[in-house]
Design a protein around this motif. Structure first.
Motif, PDB file in Angstrom:
ATOM      1  N   ASP A  57       0.814  -1.214   0.000  1.00 54.43           N
ATOM      2  CA  ASP A  57       0.000   0.000   0.000  1.00 54.43           C
ATOM      3  C   ASP A  57       0.851   1.270   0.000  1.00 54.43           C
ATOM      4  OD1 ASP A  57       0.982  -0.073   2.556  1.00 54.43           O
ATOM      5  OD2 ASP A  57      -0.964   0.006   3.561  1.00 54.43           O
ATOM      6  N   VAL A  58       2.153   1.106  -0.176  1.00 61.97           N
ATOM      7  CA  VAL A  58       3.070   2.219  -0.412  1.00 61.97           C
ATOM      8  C   VAL A  58       3.710   1.991  -1.777  1.00 61.97           C
ATOM      9  CG1 VAL A  58       5.133   3.430   0.371  1.00 61.97           C
ATOM     10  CG2 VAL A  58       3.505   2.546   2.049  1.00 61.97           C
ATOM     11  N   ALA A  59       3.740   3.014  -2.619  1.00 60.82           N
ATOM     12  CA  ALA A  59       4.226   2.864  -3.992  1.00 60.82           C
ATOM     13  C   ALA A  59       5.333   3.873  -4.279  1.00 60.82           C
ATOM     14  CB  ALA A  59       3.088   3.045  -4.986  1.00 60.82           C
ATOM     15  N   LEU A  60       6.047   3.613  -5.376  1.00 67.98           N
ATOM     16  CA  LEU A  60       7.112   4.507  -5.842  1.00 67.98           C
ATOM     17  C   LEU A  60       6.747   5.044  -7.216  1.00 67.98           C
ATOM     18  CD1 LEU A  60      10.039   5.602  -5.321  1.00 67.98           C
ATOM     19  CD2 LEU A  60      10.853   3.679  -6.689  1.00 67.98           C
ATOM     20  N   LEU A  61       6.857   6.367  -7.374  1.00 64.30           N
ATOM     21  CA  LEU A  61       6.695   7.010  -8.677  1.00 64.30           C
ATOM     22  C   LEU A  61       8.075   7.418  -9.161  1.00 64.30           C
ATOM     23  CD1 LEU A  61       4.868   8.182 -10.904  1.00 64.30           C
ATOM     24  CD2 LEU A  61       4.792  10.309  -9.581  1.00 64.30           C
ATOM     25  N   LEU A  62       8.521   6.813 -10.259  1.00 65.14           N
ATOM     26  CA  LEU A  62       9.827   7.109 -10.838  1.00 65.14           C
ATOM     27  C   LEU A  62       9.664   8.170 -11.917  1.00 65.14           C
ATOM     28  CD1 LEU A  62      11.614   3.647 -11.353  1.00 65.14           C
ATOM     29  CD2 LEU A  62      12.394   5.538  -9.953  1.00 65.14           C
ATOM     30  N   ASP A 109       6.680   8.117 -19.557  1.00 62.67           N
ATOM     31  CA  ASP A 109       7.319   9.070 -20.463  1.00 62.67           C
ATOM     32  C   ASP A 109       6.508  10.358 -20.428  1.00 62.67           C
ATOM     33  OD1 ASP A 109       9.167   7.166 -21.245  1.00 62.67           O
ATOM     34  OD2 ASP A 109       8.058   6.584 -23.049  1.00 62.67           O
ATOM     35  N   ARG A 110       7.153  11.469 -20.106  1.00 61.15           N
ATOM     36  CA  ARG A 110       6.430  12.735 -20.085  1.00 61.15           C
ATOM     37  C   ARG A 110       6.108  13.150 -21.521  1.00 61.15           C
ATOM     38  NH1 ARG A 110      11.624  15.671 -18.800  1.00 61.15           N
ATOM     39  NH2 ARG A 110      12.138  16.860 -20.673  1.00 61.15           N
ATOM     40  N   ARG A 111       5.305  14.186 -21.646  1.00 61.57           N
ATOM     41  CA  ARG A 111       4.879  14.637 -22.974  1.00 61.57           C
ATOM     42  C   ARG A 111       6.077  14.921 -23.890  1.00 61.57           C
ATOM     43  NH1 ARG A 111       1.132  19.474 -21.063  1.00 61.57           N
ATOM     44  NH2 ARG A 111       2.648  19.316 -19.364  1.00 61.57           N
ATOM     45  N   ILE A 155       3.725  14.951 -13.967  1.00 64.47           N
ATOM     46  CA  ILE A 155       3.960  14.205 -12.733  1.00 64.47           C
ATOM     47  C   ILE A 155       2.646  14.049 -11.962  1.00 64.47           C
ATOM     48  CG2 ILE A 155       5.259  14.118 -10.582  1.00 64.47           C
ATOM     49  CD1 ILE A 155       7.390  15.889 -11.957  1.00 64.47           C
ATOM     50  N   ARG A 156       1.857  15.104 -11.904  1.00 64.93           N
ATOM     51  CA  ARG A 156       0.567  15.030 -11.207  1.00 64.93           C
ATOM     52  C   ARG A 156      -0.353  14.006 -11.875  1.00 64.93           C
ATOM     53  NH1 ARG A 156       1.695  20.572 -11.119  1.00 64.93           N
ATOM     54  NH2 ARG A 156       1.929  21.410  -8.990  1.00 64.93           N
ATOM     55  N   LEU A 189      10.616  17.793  -9.437  1.00 69.84           N
ATOM     56  CA  LEU A 189       9.833  17.480  -8.240  1.00 69.84           C
ATOM     57  C   LEU A 189       9.928  18.605  -7.215  1.00 69.84           C
ATOM     58  CD1 LEU A 189      10.750  13.706  -7.889  1.00 69.84           C
ATOM     59  CD2 LEU A 189       8.443  14.618  -8.224  1.00 69.84           C
ATOM     60  N   MET A 190      11.095  19.212  -7.109  1.00 67.45           N
ATOM     61  CA  MET A 190      11.278  20.308  -6.157  1.00 67.45           C
ATOM     62  C   MET A 190      10.529  21.558  -6.625  1.00 67.45           C
ATOM     63  SD  MET A 190      15.321  19.488  -5.602  1.00 67.45           S
ATOM     64  CE  MET A 190      15.810  20.462  -4.171  1.00 67.45           C
ATOM     65  N   LEU A 191      10.633  21.892  -7.899  1.00 69.75           N
ATOM     66  CA  LEU A 191       9.930  23.056  -8.425  1.00 69.75           C
ATOM     67  C   LEU A 191       8.420  22.920  -8.266  1.00 69.75           C
ATOM     68  CD1 LEU A 191      11.962  23.628 -11.715  1.00 69.75           C
ATOM     69  CD2 LEU A 191      11.942  25.141  -9.722  1.00 69.75           C
ATOM     70  N   ALA A 192       7.926  21.677  -8.367  1.00 64.21           N
ATOM     71  CA  ALA A 192       6.490  21.414  -8.260  1.00 64.21           C
ATOM     72  C   ALA A 192       6.042  21.224  -6.813  1.00 64.21           C
ATOM     73  CB  ALA A 192       6.127  20.189  -9.097  1.00 64.21           C
ATOM     74  N   GLU A 193       6.939  21.477  -5.870  1.00 64.92           N
ATOM     75  CA  GLU A 193       6.634  21.406  -4.434  1.00 64.92           C
ATOM     76  C   GLU A 193       6.137  20.032  -4.011  1.00 64.92           C
ATOM     77  OE1 GLU A 193       4.005  24.649  -3.553  1.00 64.92           O
ATOM     78  OE2 GLU A 193       5.458  26.183  -4.164  1.00 64.92           O
TER      79      GLU A 193
END
Length: 259
Positions: free
Chosen positions: A25-30, A63-65, A84-85, A113-117
């Motif tokens: 129930d804990v996941a990782l987003l790469l 893969d991002r846009r 990312i969201r 990730l840092m810029l997106a808080e």
């Protein structure tokens, strides 16, 4: 562990993702750095995902846009917050048992990730954040000094210098850059990511590969007494060394197990 591929939407574009499923129930987003696909450098993210999933944690890569198999235009890491969201939302939809998600990014993925808080993630593992504004030629002075310390310890490099195979003009410019005083406080992108991270309330691990110029540049712009900093000696940017791979996996699993 099972691996499957699917698509999700981000501002009208279809993005392609890979899920290494697991019951936890804990996941990782790469999050991929640069223009790398979700497989990562030398397939490193795919291998990392399999190892984390085998430990019981679902892992989503995407893969991002405008990158890899995804639609849309690639506007760089500064514009990847919506991607990312959307990936986080897709992960929760595909794995409804997940209650907390930890994000991991290397290089400009960490900066994104840092810029997106933190984009609503529970915790962050941020590796070698990108802080160099104009490119590698604008690396901080202490990074340039470290580079030349290593070069001067290399007999082959000394031979190249003595035999005239090194461009003197470039060498002089680099030596002048190495003499620049350190800035009194972070500026530009380094300041932006610091401000973004300050707005994130979850747990953070800041990882630095000590042989990586990107990581060295980050340290030059960061408080070296930050208790969240963890350094991996003799590791390069993508942690290709076996010992570095083990270290990176341990850092990520350590935070996942605490979540």
């Amino acid at each position: 562990m099972t691996r499957r591929h699917f698509v999700f939407s981000c501002e009208g574009a279809q993005l392609v993702a890979t899920l290494d499923d697991a019951p936890g129930d804990v996941a990782l987003l790469l999050v991929s750095g640069g223009n790398e696909t979700r497989a990562g450098a030398w397939n490193g993210q795919a291998r990392l995902a399999a190892l984390v999933a085998n430990a019981g944690f679902p892992v989503l890569r995407f893969d991002r846009r405008g990158v890899g198999d995804s639609e849309g235009e690639n506007h760089g890491f500064r514009s990847s917050g919506p991607d990312i969201r959307a990936a986080l939302s897709a992960l929760r939809k595909e794995c409804p048992q997940v209650r907390r998600v930890v994000g991991f990014g290397n290089c400009d993925a960490a900066s994104a990730l840092m810029l997106a808080e933190g984009v609503g993630l529970y915790a962050l593992v941020l590796s070698n954040p990108w802080t160099i504004e104009g490119g590698a030629q604008d690396a901080p002075a202490e990074v340039v000094r470290d580079h030349y310390r290593r070069r001067l310890a290399d007999p082959a490099a000394i031979k190249r210098l003595l035999t005239g195979k090194v461009a003197i003009g470039g060498l002089v410019r680099s030596l002048l850059a190495a003499m620049r005083p350190a800035p009194a406080e972070p500026a530009g992108l380094a300041r932006e990511i610091a401000q973004g991270l300050a707005a994130f309330s979850g747990e953070v691990r800041l990882l630095v590969a000590e042989r990586d110029r990107t990581g060295q540049a980050f340290l030059a712009n960061w408080n070296k007494a930050d208790a969240r900093l963890q350094r991996c000696a003799n590791a390069t940017h993508s942690y290709v060394e076996p010992e570095a791979q083990d270290w990176l996996l341990a850092q990520i699993l350590g935070l996942l197990n605490k979540a």
